[in-house]
Design an enzyme around this catalytic site. Structure first.
Site, PDB file in Angstrom:
ATOM      1  N   HIS A  26     -20.613  96.742   6.264  1.00  0.00           N
ATOM      2  CA  HIS A  26     -19.767  97.688   5.518  1.00  0.00           C
ATOM      3  C   HIS A  26     -20.707  98.654   4.801  1.00  0.00           C
ATOM      4  O   HIS A  26     -21.779  98.250   4.336  1.00  0.00           O
ATOM      5  CB  HIS A  26     -18.964  96.969   4.419  1.00  0.00           C
ATOM      6  CG  HIS A  26     -17.661  96.375   4.845  1.00  0.00           C
ATOM      7  ND1 HIS A  26     -17.207  95.159   4.362  1.00  0.00           N
ATOM      8  CD2 HIS A  26     -16.688  96.833   5.674  1.00  0.00           C
ATOM      9  CE1 HIS A  26     -16.013  94.902   4.876  1.00  0.00           C
ATOM     10  NE2 HIS A  26     -15.682  95.894   5.675  1.00  0.00           N
ATOM     11  N   CYS A  70     -17.731  94.354  -3.472  1.00  0.00           N
ATOM     12  CA  CYS A  70     -16.698  93.833  -2.565  1.00  0.00           C
ATOM     13  C   CYS A  70     -15.504  93.276  -3.327  1.00  0.00           C
ATOM     14  O   CYS A  70     -14.379  93.317  -2.840  1.00  0.00           O
ATOM     15  CB  CYS A  70     -17.253  92.714  -1.689  1.00  0.00           C
ATOM     16  SG  CYS A  70     -18.577  93.190  -0.603  1.00  0.00           S
TER      17      CYS A  70
HETATM   18  N1  ARG Z   1     -16.090  88.013   4.607  1.00  0.00           N
HETATM   19  C1  ARG Z   1     -15.676  89.356   4.356  1.00  0.00           C
HETATM   20  C2  ARG Z   1     -15.664  90.137   5.656  1.00  0.00           C
HETATM   21  O1  ARG Z   1     -16.537  89.941   6.461  1.00  0.00           O
HETATM   22  C3  ARG Z   1     -16.547  90.006   3.346  1.00  0.00           C
HETATM   23  C4  ARG Z   1     -16.073  91.358   2.942  1.00  0.00           C
HETATM   24  C5  ARG Z   1     -16.957  92.016   1.946  1.00  0.00           C
HETATM   25  N2  ARG Z   1     -16.396  93.200   1.461  1.00  0.00           N
HETATM   26  C6  ARG Z   1     -17.030  94.367   1.305  1.00  0.00           C
HETATM   27  N3  ARG Z   1     -16.426  95.315   0.702  1.00  0.00           N
HETATM   28  N4  ARG Z   1     -18.226  94.553   1.834  1.00  0.00           N
HETATM   29  O2  ARG Z   1     -14.806  90.956   5.899  1.00  0.00           O
END
Ligand code: ARG
Length: 290
Positions: A180, A273
């Site tokens: 991300h 996150c």
């Molecule tokens: N386990 C989640 C996923 O892989 C983590 C998300 C983390 N969120 C973020 N905004 N980077 O989607």
């Protein structure tokens, strides 16, 4: 995609925190029951009691620094819902709820949509394109930096530009650890911090041109998700493990606030996150109003 001018640098001594509104989701059902990024290992058990305590600590840190935290009810069976940043994008009275890339998280989109609708924003829409909210869209003054490559689709960048009426700068993510945008780049007051290795060559060059005075994080700080932080104009809430980045921030007149979210890191998430900012309206001059 859009070319936009660079921001004037602010006097570091003049940095001030601006009260923010954040949406968070308590990790009552947090777990690692599937693996959709390289951080997740279903064989490594999660200590939910500790995760809850750590999350409570982050919420308390925001509130202690003058920020307002709103919460969305966690839903059983959606272990990643704690990562509220992915729920969508909110600027002023317009809200766009997410459309997740992975089926494991698909039901979170409608849950955040329902929260936005009930919260009473004037315009609430569900994204048509795959769009993981603030995970891939970073609101930086009067432009939006947008990531693609692992989750959000390039078409989502166009959709967001149109929906919010703001220029969107598209960036290609190339390292699966930084799946991300918010794992590789953090918006500060008048600049950004980022880890160039997470981006394609052209995207890293684009960032270097837009933000010549950006803070450059090293791999060590990136690897503890140190860039997954939240800045209020002065304080920067970030992983306490990102010591090099904290030092750089201090040198630029920011105050780093170290946060321990070791349990959430097992799912590939940290401070940002867990936090969806309910942004004030952006004006042409680039100032947010809350
Ligand atoms: N386990 C989640 C996923 O892989 C983590 C998300 C983390 N969120 C973020 N905004 N980077 O989607």
């Amino acid at each position: 995609m859009t070319s936009v001018a660079t921001l004037p640098a602010r006097d570091p001594a003049a940095r001030r925190p601006v009260p923010r509104r954040y949406l968070m989701c308590r990790p009552e059902h947090f777990d690692v029951t599937y693996a959709i990024n390289p951080w997740m290992d279903t064989a490594d058990p999660v200590n939910r009691v500790l995760a809850l305590a750590q999350w409570d600590g982050l919420r308390a840190a925001y509130e202690a620094h003058g920020h307002r935290v709103e919460v969305i009810e966690p839903i059983a069976g959606l272990p990643d819902m704690v990562f509220a940043a992915n729920g969508g994008l909110v600027i002023g009275d317009r809200a766009l709820s997410a459309r997740f890339a992975n089926p494991e998280r698909a039901q979170e989109g409608p849950a955040f949509h329902a929260w936005m609708a009930a919260r009473g924003f004037a315009t609430v829409a569900a994204a048509r394109e795959t769009n993981e909210g603030e995970g891939d869209f970073a609101i930086a003054a009067d432009r939006i930096l947008a990531g693609t490559g692992f989750r959000s689709a390039p078409g989502a960048h166009e959709e967001v530009a149109e929906f919010f009426g703001l220029p969107v700068v598209s960036l290609d993510l190339v390292d699966p650890r930084f799946y991300h945008l918010d794992t590789a780049l953090m918006v500060l007051d008048d600049t950004i911090a980022y880890y160039p290795g997470a981006f394609s060559g052209p995207s890293a060059r684009l960032l270097a041109g837009l933000y010549p005075d950006a803070l450059i994080a090293d791999e060590e700080d990136a690897n503890v998700l140190g860039l997954n932080g939240v800045c209020d104009g002065y304080h920067v809430f970030l992983s306490e493990k990102a010591v090099g980045l904290a030092e750089q921030l201090r040198a630029r007149g920011y105050q780093p606030i170290g946060i321990d979210l070791s349990e959430l890191l097992k799912s590939g998430g940290s401070v940002k996150c867990c936090t969806l900012e309910l942004h004030g309206v952006r004006t042409a001059a680039g100032s947010g109003t809350d």
